[in-house]
Design a protein around this motif. Structure first.
Motif, PDB file in Angstrom:
ATOM      1  N   ARG A 286       0.808  -1.215   0.000  1.00 52.73           N
ATOM      2  CA  ARG A 286       0.000   0.000   0.000  1.00 52.73           C
ATOM      3  C   ARG A 286       0.845   1.271   0.000  1.00 52.73           C
ATOM      4  NH1 ARG A 286      -5.337   0.175   3.613  1.00 52.73           N
ATOM      5  NH2 ARG A 286      -5.495  -1.751   2.398  1.00 52.73           N
ATOM      6  N   GLU A 287       1.769   1.408   0.916  1.00 59.54           N
ATOM      7  CA  GLU A 287       2.554   2.631   1.006  1.00 59.54           C
ATOM      8  C   GLU A 287       3.394   2.848  -0.244  1.00 59.54           C
ATOM      9  OE1 GLU A 287       4.831   2.862   4.555  1.00 59.54           O
ATOM     10  OE2 GLU A 287       3.082   2.774   5.894  1.00 59.54           O
ATOM     11  N   ALA A 288       3.982   1.770  -0.753  1.00 56.93           N
ATOM     12  CA  ALA A 288       4.833   1.888  -1.942  1.00 56.93           C
ATOM     13  C   ALA A 288       4.026   2.308  -3.160  1.00 56.93           C
ATOM     14  CB  ALA A 288       5.547   0.563  -2.204  1.00 56.93           C
ATOM     15  N   THR A 289       2.844   1.715  -3.349  1.00 58.39           N
ATOM     16  CA  THR A 289       2.047   2.076  -4.527  1.00 58.39           C
ATOM     17  C   THR A 289       1.470   3.480  -4.398  1.00 58.39           C
ATOM     18  OG1 THR A 289       0.131   0.920  -3.555  1.00 58.39           O
ATOM     19  CG2 THR A 289       1.464  -0.299  -5.144  1.00 58.39           C
ATOM     20  N   GLU A 290       1.121   3.896  -3.183  1.00 57.37           N
ATOM     21  CA  GLU A 290       0.607   5.255  -3.005  1.00 57.37           C
ATOM     22  C   GLU A 290       1.674   6.290  -3.346  1.00 57.37           C
ATOM     23  OE1 GLU A 290      -1.248   5.936   0.742  1.00 57.37           O
ATOM     24  OE2 GLU A 290      -2.930   4.592   0.328  1.00 57.37           O
ATOM     25  N   GLU A 291       2.910   6.027  -2.977  1.00 53.51           N
ATOM     26  CA  GLU A 291       4.003   6.945  -3.309  1.00 53.51           C
ATOM     27  C   GLU A 291       4.295   6.898  -4.812  1.00 53.51           C
ATOM     28  OE1 GLU A 291       6.661   9.934  -2.697  1.00 53.51           O
ATOM     29  OE2 GLU A 291       5.203   9.100  -1.284  1.00 53.51           O
ATOM     30  N   TYR A 292       4.224   5.720  -5.388  1.00 57.27           N
ATOM     31  CA  TYR A 292       4.480   5.551  -6.824  1.00 57.27           C
ATOM     32  C   TYR A 292       3.466   6.369  -7.637  1.00 57.27           C
ATOM     33  CZ  TYR A 292       5.829   3.041 -11.115  1.00 57.27           C
ATOM     34  OH  TYR A 292       6.301   2.715 -12.360  1.00 57.27           O
ATOM     35  N   VAL A 293       2.184   6.236  -7.282  1.00 54.55           N
ATOM     36  CA  VAL A 293       1.147   6.963  -8.021  1.00 54.55           C
ATOM     37  C   VAL A 293       1.271   8.465  -7.798  1.00 54.55           C
ATOM     38  CG1 VAL A 293      -1.343   7.254  -8.354  1.00 54.55           C
ATOM     39  CG2 VAL A 293      -0.412   4.971  -7.949  1.00 54.55           C
ATOM     40  N   ALA A 294       1.631   8.879  -6.599  1.00 54.09           N
ATOM     41  CA  ALA A 294       1.830  10.300  -6.322  1.00 54.09           C
ATOM     42  C   ALA A 294       2.952  10.863  -7.197  1.00 54.09           C
ATOM     43  CB  ALA A 294       2.153  10.523  -4.848  1.00 54.09           C
ATOM     44  N   ASP A 295       4.052  10.120  -7.348  1.00 51.05           N
ATOM     45  CA  ASP A 295       5.148  10.560  -8.204  1.00 51.05           C
ATOM     46  C   ASP A 295       4.701  10.627  -9.670  1.00 51.05           C
ATOM     47  OD1 ASP A 295       6.850  10.809  -6.059  1.00 51.05           O
ATOM     48  OD2 ASP A 295       7.799   8.851  -6.357  1.00 51.05           O
ATOM     49  N   PHE A 296       3.900   9.659 -10.090  1.00 50.28           N
ATOM     50  CA  PHE A 296       3.347   9.644 -11.454  1.00 50.28           C
ATOM     51  C   PHE A 296       2.527  10.906 -11.708  1.00 50.28           C
ATOM     52  CE2 PHE A 296      -0.594   8.205 -13.804  1.00 50.28           C
ATOM     53  CZ  PHE A 296      -0.041   8.254 -15.084  1.00 50.28           C
ATOM     54  N   VAL A 297       1.667  11.247 -10.740  1.00 49.44           N
ATOM     55  CA  VAL A 297       0.837  12.445 -10.860  1.00 49.44           C
ATOM     56  C   VAL A 297       1.707  13.700 -10.888  1.00 49.44           C
ATOM     57  CG1 VAL A 297      -0.868  13.866  -9.647  1.00 49.44           C
ATOM     58  CG2 VAL A 297      -1.220  11.392  -9.860  1.00 49.44           C
ATOM     59  N   ASP A 298       2.709  13.757 -10.018  1.00 51.09           N
ATOM     60  CA  ASP A 298       3.595  14.927  -9.978  1.00 51.09           C
ATOM     61  C   ASP A 298       4.315  15.120 -11.311  1.00 51.09           C
ATOM     62  OD1 ASP A 298       2.880  15.428  -7.379  1.00 51.09           O
ATOM     63  OD2 ASP A 298       4.703  14.555  -6.501  1.00 51.09           O
ATOM     64  N   ARG A 299       4.762  14.030 -11.924  1.00 49.40           N
ATOM     65  CA  ARG A 299       5.477  14.136 -13.196  1.00 49.40           C
ATOM     66  C   ARG A 299       4.542  14.617 -14.305  1.00 49.40           C
ATOM     67  NH1 ARG A 299       9.043   8.848 -14.244  1.00 49.40           N
ATOM     68  NH2 ARG A 299       9.641  10.129 -16.064  1.00 49.40           N
ATOM     69  N   LEU A 300       3.284  14.199 -14.256  1.00 52.20           N
ATOM     70  CA  LEU A 300       2.314  14.692 -15.234  1.00 52.20           C
ATOM     71  C   LEU A 300       2.095  16.190 -15.054  1.00 52.20           C
ATOM     72  CD1 LEU A 300      -0.323  11.801 -15.170  1.00 52.20           C
ATOM     73  CD2 LEU A 300       1.107  12.455 -17.118  1.00 52.20           C
ATOM     74  N   HIS A 301       1.919  16.610 -13.817  1.00 54.17           N
ATOM     75  CA  HIS A 301       1.712  18.038 -13.539  1.00 54.17           C
ATOM     76  C   HIS A 301       2.910  18.887 -13.973  1.00 54.17           C
ATOM     77  CE1 HIS A 301      -1.487  17.209 -10.214  1.00 54.17           C
ATOM     78  NE2 HIS A 301      -2.073  17.510 -11.357  1.00 54.17           N
ATOM     79  N   ALA A 302       4.089  18.300 -13.945  1.00 50.12           N
ATOM     80  CA  ALA A 302       5.311  19.056 -14.256  1.00 50.12           C
ATOM     81  C   ALA A 302       5.602  19.151 -15.744  1.00 50.12           C
ATOM     82  CB  ALA A 302       6.503  18.420 -13.540  1.00 50.12           C
ATOM     83  N   LEU A 303       4.823  18.476 -16.576  1.00 49.69           N
ATOM     84  CA  LEU A 303       5.081  18.522 -18.019  1.00 49.69           C
ATOM     85  C   LEU A 303       4.881  19.931 -18.560  1.00 49.69           C
ATOM     86  CD1 LEU A 303       3.262  15.240 -19.147  1.00 49.69           C
ATOM     87  CD2 LEU A 303       5.739  15.665 -19.141  1.00 49.69           C
ATOM     88  N   PRO A 304       5.669  20.315 -19.556  1.00 51.35           N
ATOM     89  CA  PRO A 304       5.526  21.660 -20.134  1.00 51.35           C
ATOM     90  C   PRO A 304       4.189  21.794 -20.866  1.00 51.35           C
ATOM     91  CG  PRO A 304       7.050  20.342 -21.445  1.00 51.35           C
ATOM     92  CD  PRO A 304       6.771  19.556 -20.188  1.00 51.35           C
ATOM     93  N   SER A 305       3.633  23.005 -20.815  1.00 54.05           N
ATOM     94  CA  SER A 305       2.354  23.276 -21.469  1.00 54.05           C
ATOM     95  C   SER A 305       2.590  23.823 -22.870  1.00 54.05           C
ATOM     96  CB  SER A 305       1.548  24.283 -20.651  1.00 54.05           C
ATOM     97  OG  SER A 305       0.412  24.730 -21.369  1.00 54.05           O
ATOM     98  N   VAL A 306       1.767  23.394 -23.811  1.00 51.70           N
ATOM     99  CA  VAL A 306       1.884  23.876 -25.179  1.00 51.70           C
ATOM    100  C   VAL A 306       1.042  25.130 -25.415  1.00 51.70           C
ATOM    101  CG1 VAL A 306      -0.032  22.521 -26.129  1.00 51.70           C
ATOM    102  CG2 VAL A 306       1.907  23.118 -27.602  1.00 51.70           C
ATOM    103  N   ASP A 307       0.066  25.381 -24.544  1.00 55.29           N
ATOM    104  CA  ASP A 307      -0.850  26.500 -24.782  1.00 55.29           C
ATOM    105  C   ASP A 307      -1.025  27.415 -23.574  1.00 55.29           C
ATOM    106  OD1 ASP A 307      -2.270  24.878 -23.097  1.00 55.29           O
ATOM    107  OD2 ASP A 307      -3.893  24.430 -24.502  1.00 55.29           O
ATOM    108  N   GLY A 308      -0.210  27.229 -22.556  1.00 57.09           N
ATOM    109  CA  GLY A 308      -0.312  28.074 -21.374  1.00 57.09           C
ATOM    110  C   GLY A 308      -1.201  27.535 -20.279  1.00 57.09           C
ATOM    111  N   SER A 309      -2.013  26.546 -20.606  1.00 58.24           N
ATOM    112  CA  SER A 309      -2.858  25.907 -19.594  1.00 58.24           C
ATOM    113  C   SER A 309      -2.080  24.785 -18.929  1.00 58.24           C
ATOM    114  CB  SER A 309      -4.126  25.345 -20.240  1.00 58.24           C
ATOM    115  OG  SER A 309      -4.912  26.382 -20.791  1.00 58.24           O
ATOM    116  N   PRO A 310      -2.234  24.609 -17.626  1.00 56.71           N
ATOM    117  CA  PRO A 310      -1.474  23.567 -16.941  1.00 56.71           C
ATOM    118  C   PRO A 310      -1.925  22.170 -17.373  1.00 56.71           C
ATOM    119  CG  PRO A 310      -3.135  24.490 -15.482  1.00 56.71           C
ATOM    120  CD  PRO A 310      -3.130  25.349 -16.711  1.00 56.71           C
TER     121      PRO A 310
END
Length: 368
Positions: A286-310
């Motif tokens: 449980r703890e490992a997968t919760e951290e894994y998914v959180a990192d996955f979400v963080d990496r998605l949020h950090a992707l560059p925007s092509v149109d200014g929208s996050p």
């Protein structure tokens, strides 16, 4: 438009369903389900659905107090006959059973037949996430989706929801396999707004953007003129067949697996659902997968925007809407308000906006 707090809307909807004959616990489950949708900005599945439920209860399609019956059960799976109970009641029971099984053996799968419209699929997937589990929920519906190259709807809007807890929040995907749900068309009709996209096709293959015309003549009518387009839209160029195919998969899980009723044959009742709960402790922990998914979400949020929208992740808009409605209240469109007032009057229930001055409604939040 009236603006009302979540708590007061829950109380209102609870009291209305007590009026229909549901006990207080059942009525609260239904109210929390509907207002969870409004709270998260999903107006299509919130209080605006009261007219639909009123019609189905008064016409005998939905049986108050019916919670369904387990007709087959194994350690990790079960089949429930909904016996035409309220979808929120039957669905909540089924998801809780799936959760119970997952906690015991790592996985729980529950199929349901002969139920009714159950609200947002994400509500049930989230019940599992609330317990630290991964949740999945889907349902069929009246025939709404027009298969690729057809002119007639045969498959339901058939939403899929997945909820996964993370160490820093939650991943929550909830979407119909049609371009939009019928409820969104209903919202545009109530607001007198045209449909902004290629959501609905007529039997001649043309697009209909008149929301009220769609409600009156296209969907849910014998001999109606068409239905909702699948994810991807018309034809094959933009891969509409993929949305159609995913909708067909949901049909297998919610109709074929429980030996229930296909969307093409539902006609307002006998809807099927499928629920799944997974305990991550049976896999990577449980703890490992919760951290894994959180990192996955963080990496998605950090992707560059092509149109200014996050770059957003499934659930972001809904969680932001919940923060906003918690602070500002929930808007109830005027047409829905009038519909609810008529229902409430039958049961002697006062609506929370009854004493608001019409000119101040849009600026006044009713506090709990």
């Amino acid at each position: 438009m009236p603006i009302v707090s979540y708590d007061r809307l829950v109380t209102l909807v609870r009291d209305l369903f007590i009026g229909y004959g549901f006990n207080e616990e059942q009525a609260l489950i239904i109210a929390q389900n509907l207002e969870d949708a409004d709270r998260h900005g999903i107006a299509s599945h919130g209080i605006q659905r009261m007219r639909l439920y009123d019609q189905r209860i008064t016409n005998g399609y939905i049986k108050p107090n019916e919670e369904g019956r387990i007709v087959h059960e194994m350690p990790a799976a079960a089949l429930i006959d909904g016996r035409h109970g309220m979808g929120q009641i039957v669905g909540t029971r089924a998801m809780r059973l799936a959760i119970e099984k997952a906690k015991k053996v790592g996985i729980g799968a529950v199929a349901v037949r002969d139920s009714n419209h159950f609200g947002t699929a994400g509500y049930y997937a989230s019940l599992a996430a609330d317990e630290g589990l991964w949740g999945y929920a889907s349902t069929n519906s009246n025939a709404l989706l027009v298969p690729t190259h057809s002119a007639k709807p045969f498959i339901g809007s058939n939403p899929i929801a997945v909820a996964v807890p993370t160490s820093r929040g939650r991943f929550l995907y909830d979407a119909a396999t049609t371009t939009v749900s019928l409820g969104k068309v209903e919202v545009h009709a109530k607001l007198g707004e045209p449909l902004p996209g290629d959501w609905v096709m007529n039997t001649d293959g043309t697009i209909d953007r008149d929301a009220q015309d769609v409600i009156d003549n296209v969907t849910l009518k014998p001999g109606g003129r068409g239905g909702l387009t699948p994810i991807g839209g018309l034809g094959e160029t933009n891969s509409g067949y993929k949305g159609y195919g995913i909708g067909a998969v949901v049909e297998l899980l919610t109709a074929a697996l429980p030996l229930g009723v296909l969307s093409a044959d539902v006609h307002g009742q006998s809807i099927g659902h499928f629920f799944l709960a997974l305990d991550p402790d049976a896999f990577g922990g449980r703890e490992a997968t919760e951290e894994y998914v959180a990192d996955f979400v963080d990496r998605l949020h950090a992707l560059p925007s092509v149109d200014g929208s996050p770059v957003l992740v499934p659930g972001d808009k809904e969680f932001a809407a919940a923060d906003r409605t918690d602070a500002e209240g929930i808007e109830v469109d005027e047409r829905t308000a009038r519909e609810v007032e008529q229902i409430a009057a039958r049961f002697g229930v006062e609506v929370p906006w009854a004493h608001d001055d019409a000119d101040e409604r849009t600026a006044q939040v009713a506090v709990a």
